[in-house]
Design an enzyme around this catalytic site. Structure first.
Site, short mmCIF file in Angstrom:
data_model
loop_
_atom_site.label_atom_id
_atom_site.label_comp_id
_atom_site.label_asym_id
_atom_site.label_seq_id
_atom_site.Cartn_x
_atom_site.Cartn_y
_atom_site.Cartn_z
N ASN A 30 1.45 3.41 0.15
CA ASN A 30 2.55 4.13 0.78
C ASN A 30 2.66 3.77 2.26
OD1 ASN A 30 1.94 6.60 2.74
ND2 ASN A 30 0.22 6.45 1.31
N CYS A 81 -4.49 7.89 9.98
CA CYS A 81 -3.28 7.36 9.35
C CYS A 81 -3.14 5.87 9.66
CB CYS A 81 -2.05 8.12 9.85
SG CYS A 81 -0.52 7.57 9.06
#
Length: 479
Positions: free
Chosen positions: A160, A221
């Site tokens: 993703n 992240c």
């Protein structure tokens, strides 16, 4: 003989399943889902009252694109439940001093981006949420932003490019406030990311004021637009230490840094967080990766982004083990993330030291309903072992984890072939011949292990499509 797990894997896991609607006295769809998620011992309860005619109608109603799921044949092979394993064991556990109904939480991601989603998850049985990371940046996402490496109809791995919450940060904190007010027994954790010291502190204080039980610091992240954020922090032990310390001094609720796997030794930044006063560590976030499918291009371009799902579980377990066995980081709580799809996956994280697990990709693929089998499977396992408290399982496998130099190299386990299950495909012969030690012969469609050549590597067992190759007793190697 039908392989029930292969057949269950073919099931489309329909919403409002036609097979169950056609069955007057049971729920074959729920039974199949139990098999799919490693709960075949419990599957019988949903079909025990079904007549042959009920199951025939269910099978006829199947909408599978290829051929109907062989429901009757599959359910005939189910084991009848053991009454002793029906006890509903409590899965309550304490994490960072916070009482939790169970160890099962939603991971900070697309599965928890608004009030309605999280409320529905809580209603379905999830114990808590690490809400999608809140920031003060202007988040602009790309399209498409997901891709998958598929195995049949399922994700073997999931990639993703999604970043953080797109909501204004004030809206997200209001959502968290309402969730905690309306679900006081559930655990609400705010995941945050700042660009500099004051912003980390401001967001953490807002989380505390909103009534959150804890705050997670997103140091991990892998796909931020700007440098110096996300995994750029997690790869720098000094920054991890500084930002953790800033937040820890500013709030009274537990502080949980989230580590990046895009590093050789996670213990180094984790120790920085520990010395800064972190109450727990979350690990892992997604792994930097590239997929090259044409459908995942963004205006004709590819990029590096995060990888998750079943494929990353062994890597996540490795990092959890690294931190759990770090003698400096004594008694720090661990929250495990990475490839958790079944209760058995969750158990592996717990047995390596986690008192909390987070799930993302499995929910994205199958929905919040996976909580049913996560809870049921772990309860059954505890009942079978006579375990009353989940804490008894936390870290129980750590004493069995050793260095490669400490492994027993003086004994061997030979493979043995179950002739009733062997179909004579020759896969074991091909793999041993071309990738092993040429220790299997194959004549008249019958494989035979040559003991004088076999080294006990068990490649044959792993490639066998029917599970016909099993373990024999461990014996001393011949001198």
């Amino acid at each position: 003989m039908l392989h029930i797990h292969e057949e269950a894997a073919r099931c489309l896991l329909c919403d409002d399943a036609p097979c169950t609607k056609a069955c007057a006295t049971g729920n074959p769809a729920r039974a199949i889902r139990a098999i799919r998620f490693d709960n075949e011992k419990n599957a019988w309860q949903w079909v025990e009252g079904c007549s042959p005619a009920d199951l025939e109608r269910a099978e006829q109603a199947c909408i599978h694109y290829d051929q109907p799921i062989r429901i009757r044949e599959m359910l005939q092979q189910l084991p009848h439940p053991d009454p002793a394993a029906k006890a509903e064991k409590s899965l309550a556990i304490t994490f960072c001093g916070i009482p939790c109904e169970s160890p099962f939480f939603l991971a900070s991601s697309a599965v928890c981006t608004n009030y309605e989603m999280v409320a529905r998850a809580f209603d379905m049985g999830w114990a808590g949420v690490f809400y999608k990371t809140i920031c003060k940046q202007d988040i602009r996402e790309v399209s498409p932003r997901f891709d998958a490496v598929k195995e049949g109809t399922s994700f073997a791995g999931f990639r993703n490019m999604e970043q953080l919450s797109e909501n204004p940060y004030q809206v997200d904190f209001d959502i968290l406030r309402r969730l905690k007010q309306n679900y006081p027994t559930k655990v609400v954790v705010a995941s945050i990311m700042g660009e500099f010291e004051e912003e980390w502190i401001e967001l953490a204080k807002m989380a505390e004021e909103a009534g959150c039980d804890a705050v997670e610091l997103n140091f991990s992240c892998p796909q931020m637009r700007l440098t110096g954020l996300g995994s750029d922090i997690g790869q720098n032990p000094e920054l991890v230490t500084f930002y953790t310390a800033y937040v820890k001094r500013s709030v009274k609720i537990p502080v949980i840094p989230k580590m990046t796997p895009n590093i050789t030794r996670m213990s180094e930044p984790a120790m920085g967080a520990y010395f800064a006063g972190a109450d727990a560590i979350s690990a892992i976030n997604t792994i930097k990766s590239v997929t090259m499918s044409h459908e995942a291009k963004v205006s004709g371009k590819h990029t590096v982004s995060g990888y998750s799902g079943r494929a990353v579980k062994p890597i996540a377990l490795r990092f959890i083990h690294e931190m759990a066995t770090n003698t400096i980081m004594k008694n720090i709580a661990l929250s495990g993330i990475g490839g958790i799809e079944t209760w058995r996956d969750a158990l592996e994280f717990i047995q390596l030291g986690c008192s909390n697990v987070q799930v993302c990709t499995a929910v994205m693929e199958y929905g919040y309903r996976v909580i049913d089998d996560l809870v049921l499977g772990l309860q059954t396992y505890m009942a079978e072992r006579g375990i009353d408290r989940l804490e008894q399982l936390v870290g129980e496998q750590l004493p069995h984890m050793v260095l490669p130099s400490e492994l027993d190299r003086e004994s061997i386990v030979f493979p043995k072939i179950d002739r009733e299950r062997c179909m004579g495909c020759g896969r074991c012969y091909i793999s041993c011949r071309d990738g092993g030690h040429q220790a299997i012969t194959f004549e008249q469609r019958q494989p035979r292990v040559v003991g004088t050549k076999c080294v006990g590597c068990h490649l044959c067992r792993l490639v066998c499509p029917t599970g016909a190759i099993q373990l024999s007793k461990r014996v001393a190697k011949k001198k």
